[in-house]
Design an enzyme around this catalytic site. Structure first.
Site, PDB file in Angstrom:
ATOM      1  N   ARG A 238       0.851  -1.195   0.000  1.00 17.04           N
ATOM      2  CA  ARG A 238       0.000   0.000   0.000  1.00 17.04           C
ATOM      3  C   ARG A 238       0.881   1.238   0.000  1.00 17.04           C
ATOM      4  O   ARG A 238       1.899   1.304   0.699  1.00 17.04           O
ATOM      5  CB  ARG A 238      -0.907   0.033   1.231  1.00 17.04           C
ATOM      6  CG  ARG A 238      -2.129  -0.875   1.152  1.00 17.04           C
ATOM      7  CD  ARG A 238      -3.133  -0.418   0.084  1.00 17.04           C
ATOM      8  NE  ARG A 238      -4.287  -1.299  -0.004  1.00 17.04           N
ATOM      9  CZ  ARG A 238      -4.396  -2.356  -0.816  1.00 17.04           C
ATOM     10  NH1 ARG A 238      -3.405  -2.675  -1.641  1.00 17.04           N
ATOM     11  NH2 ARG A 238      -5.499  -3.083  -0.834  1.00 17.04           N
ATOM     12  N   GLU A 267      -2.778   7.494  -4.783  1.00 14.27           N
ATOM     13  CA  GLU A 267      -3.142   6.841  -6.047  1.00 14.27           C
ATOM     14  C   GLU A 267      -4.612   7.039  -6.412  1.00 14.27           C
ATOM     15  O   GLU A 267      -4.962   6.963  -7.597  1.00 14.27           O
ATOM     16  CB  GLU A 267      -2.791   5.344  -6.016  1.00 14.27           C
ATOM     17  CG  GLU A 267      -3.596   4.507  -5.045  1.00 14.27           C
ATOM     18  CD  GLU A 267      -3.155   3.038  -5.045  1.00 14.27           C
ATOM     19  OE1 GLU A 267      -1.940   2.778  -4.965  1.00 14.27           O
ATOM     20  OE2 GLU A 267      -4.038   2.164  -5.127  1.00 14.27           O
ATOM     21  N   HIS A 298      -1.122  -0.024  -9.665  1.00 15.13           N
ATOM     22  CA  HIS A 298      -1.756  -1.004  -8.759  1.00 15.13           C
ATOM     23  C   HIS A 298      -2.290  -2.192  -9.575  1.00 15.13           C
ATOM     24  O   HIS A 298      -3.490  -2.438  -9.607  1.00 15.13           O
ATOM     25  CB  HIS A 298      -2.897  -0.321  -7.975  1.00 15.13           C
ATOM     26  CG  HIS A 298      -3.250  -1.047  -6.713  1.00 15.13           C
ATOM     27  ND1 HIS A 298      -3.593  -0.419  -5.558  1.00 15.13           N
ATOM     28  CD2 HIS A 298      -3.341  -2.380  -6.436  1.00 15.13           C
ATOM     29  CE1 HIS A 298      -3.875  -1.307  -4.618  1.00 15.13           C
ATOM     30  NE2 HIS A 298      -3.725  -2.517  -5.138  1.00 15.13           N
TER      31      HIS A 298
END
Ligand code: NAD
Length: 340
Positions: A238, A267, A298
């Site tokens: 993360r 993000e 991601h």
């Protein structure tokens, strides 16, 4: 079956995987797919849906939880492993929360291993050069993984898959986890150590722990200063685990030799969107301008295998909820338990 499920933040590829698995018995749930992220502005779309399915990009804060509860939602099924975007305190006693655990740890571990190899051997720079007709060898040679020390932070399903993959590389593998798995350390060539020692001894550090209230910015100025000069940092966990300002400074000063980031602190504002005309995040622009930084949006989870398992695990949890059976993948406000 009268329970309907509202799916938020859905993309075409996910709809396809979920629709396909939903044809299998005993599933066959009535589903409403929404492309919108779940947040204050969209929560009304879930009105009278007892089950809501959400993803990493959704913003499920206390207000959203309260609104979902008022709308009649009683199960929040996260179709992802991380749950840092859900206010579990707010959900306690109102909405049960499940996640999709270990849907394909290999997908993420293999991707992270690829990033490590890429940083160490400069694939990206070579690819850019040869496409311009430049077939000259790079200025500096690469490094092998063999003989290096690799630090794995978090030995849950993904961290363990990573250690498994790394065991073929003749590297020293160090691990840090808040819950050590002694049986795992007996079976695989990995040594548990302190976070501080892992930082000091590793040539490559790869993050595989969840983002929690306690470990936000676990990679900050002081932890970067402890690392070996020129360390490679890989983050597929993360973005919030890394203080981006400290990372940029570490890269500029050469303390961090290279970084590969599949996740990024901010993000939500750009990943999974086409922002080719406007990247207005200055820190992201700065990172993208560095030749020793690789960023992907991601996507470590993004394999056929992962999507299928993600759908199956999510529907199994929903089925268990409907049948009033124990929820195997429930997450609670008290936090994670060893290898939950
Ligand atoms: P997991 O729950 O199986 O394992 C997490 C491990 O981290 C556990 O062993 C836990 O004890 C440990 N841990 C918790 N807090 C820690 C801390 N402060 N320091 C060190 N270790 C700590 O989860 P997993 O399936 O291995 O996934 C790990 C993380 O990877 C997820 O939480 C998610 O954030 C991320 N993830 C990213 C992608 C992607 O596409 N990039 C996909 C899936 C998961």
């Amino acid at each position: 079956m009268s329970i309907s499920i509202a799916f938020f933040s859905t993309k075409a590829y996910e709809r396809h995987a979920f629709e396909m698995i939903n044809t299998q018995l005993p599933f066959g749930f009535p589903i409403k797919f929404f492309a919108e992220i779940l947040c204050k502005g969209t929560v009304a779309l879930a009105k009278s849906c007892e089950v809501v399915c959400a993803f990493t990009s959704d913003l499920i804060d206390a207000d959203v939880v309260q609104q979902l509860y008022r709308n009649g939602t009683r199960l929040l099924a996260m179709r992802c492993t991380g749950f840092n975007n859900v206010d579990l305190q707010a959900a306690a006693g109102k909405i049960q929360v499940v996640r999709a655990t270990a849907y394909s740890p290999e997908s993420i571990a293999e991707y992270a291993l690829g990033l490590m190899l890429m940083l160490n051997r400069g694939y990206l720079q070579t690819d850019q050069c040869v496409h311009k007709g430049d077939f000259v060898l790079p200025n500096t040679p690469g490094n092998t993984l063999s003989g290096k020390t690799i630090g794995v932070v978090g030995t849950g399903s993904i961290g363990r898959a990573m250690v498994h993959l790394l065991s073929g590389f003749d590297a020293t593998i160090l691990a840090y986890d808040v819950f050590q798995d002694a049986d795992f350390a007996k079976t695989f060539p990995v040594t548990y150590t302190t976070f501080e020692h892992l930082l000091e001894a590793s040539d490559i550090i790869t993050l595989h722990c969840p983002l929690t209230a306690d470990n936000r910015h676990m990679i900050h100025h002081a932890s970067i200063a402890r690392m070996k000069r020129g360390v490679c940092l890989v983050n597929t966990a993360r973005g919030g685990l890394i203080d981006t300002d400290a990372l940029i400074e570490g890269l500029q000063q050469g303390q961090i030799g290279a970084a590969a980031l599949d996740v990024y602190e901010n993000e939500q504002n750009c990943f999974w969107q086409d922002t080719s005309r406007t990247i207005d995040d200055l820190r992201l622009q700065q990172l993208l301008s560095m030749p020793n930084v690789f960023i992907s949006p991601h996507q470590a989870f993004f394999t056929h295998e992962a999507l299928k398992r993600m759908a199956t695990i999510t529907f199994e949890s929903i089925q268990a909820y409907i049948q009033h059976e124990p929820l195997q993948h429930e997450v609670k406000a008290e936090g994670i338990t060893p290898h939950s």
